[in-house]
Design an enzyme around this catalytic site. Structure first.
Site, mmCIF file in Angstrom:
data_model
loop_
_atom_site.group_PDB
_atom_site.id
_atom_site.type_symbol
_atom_site.label_atom_id
_atom_site.label_comp_id
_atom_site.label_asym_id
_atom_site.label_seq_id
_atom_site.Cartn_x
_atom_site.Cartn_y
_atom_site.Cartn_z
ATOM 1 N N LEU A 136 32.835 42.576 33.923
ATOM 2 C CA LEU A 136 33.543 43.311 34.970
ATOM 3 C C LEU A 136 32.549 44.054 35.852
ATOM 4 O O LEU A 136 31.494 44.495 35.389
ATOM 5 C CB LEU A 136 34.519 44.327 34.363
ATOM 6 C CG LEU A 136 35.705 43.794 33.548
ATOM 7 C CD1 LEU A 136 36.525 44.952 33.009
ATOM 8 C CD2 LEU A 136 36.570 42.850 34.361
ATOM 9 N N ASP A 137 32.917 44.237 37.138
ATOM 10 C CA ASP A 137 32.133 45.075 38.033
ATOM 11 C C ASP A 137 32.095 46.501 37.497
ATOM 12 O O ASP A 137 32.992 46.937 36.760
ATOM 13 C CB ASP A 137 32.741 45.085 39.439
ATOM 14 C CG ASP A 137 32.701 43.724 40.112
ATOM 15 O OD1 ASP A 137 31.875 42.897 39.716
ATOM 16 O OD2 ASP A 137 33.513 43.509 41.033
ATOM 17 N N LYS A 138 31.084 47.243 37.898
ATOM 18 C CA LYS A 138 30.915 48.624 37.437
ATOM 19 C C LYS A 138 32.168 49.458 37.654
ATOM 20 O O LYS A 138 32.599 50.204 36.756
ATOM 21 C CB LYS A 138 29.728 49.272 38.167
ATOM 22 C CG LYS A 138 29.493 50.724 37.797
ATOM 23 C CD LYS A 138 28.314 51.315 38.562
ATOM 24 C CE LYS A 138 28.105 52.778 38.208
ATOM 25 N NZ LYS A 138 26.971 53.378 38.960
#
Length: 302
Positions: A136-138
């Protein structure tokens, strides 16, 4: 798992089949087989070590003992609790908060989910490194699947390629989305002058997202829509780019045209994961709790 080593056993169903062919039928990669052979693993038939050229008989029992793994060099274990949604000897499912990177980088070697999982595995005296299956993105919250050994990672990665891992997200986007359900099928590539940003590009990789409207509402003068999304592919920033491309960027996603007035990160949450367990052949359905910042916005519409 014995002595910190993964062991798999299965019975031969055919007469006069080579050991290497029987192993291949059970999804063991060439890389894993090489590792078993040279890095301290074993291939046993009825308890005796054999070569892959051994001719099997129906009813023989094959046992594969995988070599012990080492933690990746440079991955610094850190102690921090995180919500575990499911765990067995092969798979770890957990929930990531927004604002935490999934893996470390050269500039930021600490404070990532991989660091925390490494600390967790070390504490449990498991020598495996961190095999992240769904990243997942940050600033995206939600469910992440992690394999606890190389073979599990291989099988889960093959399932992803085959489209048999189903990932469902929820997001809040700008504007009233007109259609109640539709699909976005548009290739995604890297923007020429950016190492981060992605765009719809004919030269990009094929990407498909299904969209379902859950609720349309107005909040603090903004028309917004709560949507459910299913990923059919896994391109970087796929949901963010696809929703921007149809004129409905995620709220809080200032990289792709979203406003920060309602939330200070992209309103995107990986909520559900469906798959068949690669070892137990059981259907799995895991749900990550909805994050507080998005829940507060959705509650205001009621």
């Amino acid at each position: 798992m014995t002595n910190n080593q993964i062991s798999l056993s299965f019975e031969v169903k055919e007469q006069n089949i080579l050991l290497r062919d029987a192993i291949k039928e059970h999804g063991i990669s060439k890389k894993a087989l090489t590792s078993i052979k040279y890095d301290g693993g074993q291939i046993l038939v009825n308890g005796e070590e054999k070569t892959v050229r051994h001719l099997l008989e129906k009813g023989d029992t094959i046992q594969l003992v995988f070599p012990k793994e080492k933690m990746s060099e440079g991955l610094i274990p850190e102690n921090r609790d995180f919500p575990i949604l499911y765990e067995d000897e092969h798979i770890l499912m957990l929930s990531k908060d927004a604002g935490i990177s999934t893996i470390p980088s050269r500039e930021h070697p600490n404070g990532t989910l991989a660091n925390f999982v490494a600390g967790y595995l070390t504490k449990k005296e498991l020598t495996s490194t961190v095999h992240i299956v769904t990243r997942l993105d940050k600033d995206t919250s939600g469910l992440i699947c992690i394999a606890k050994h190389r073979h599990a990672h291989h099988l889960l990665s093959e399932m992803q390629k085959a489209g048999s891992i189903f990932r469902t997200y929820e997001a809040i986007v700008h504007g009233f989305v007109k259609e109640d359900s539709f699909s976005i099928d548009a290739p995604i590539g890297r923007k020429n002058d950016s190492i981060i940003e992605r765009i719809i590009s004919e030269d990009g990789k094929q990407a498909r997202t299904s969209v379902q409207v859950l609720k349309r509402f107005t909040l603090q003068g903004h028309n917004v829509t709560h949507v459910k999304l299913r990923l059919h592919t896994g391109r970087t920033h796929q949901i963010r780019v696809h929703m921007m491309s149809v004129g409905h960027p995620l709220i809080g996603d200032d990289l792709y045209g979203g406003s920060l007035e309602l939330i200070d990160r992209q309103a995107l949450h990986a909520k559900e994961l469906r798959l068949q367990h690669p070892f137990f052949n059981e259907d799995m359905y895991i749900i990550a709790p909805f994050p507080k910042d998005m829940e507060e916005i959705v509650n205001l519409m009621r």
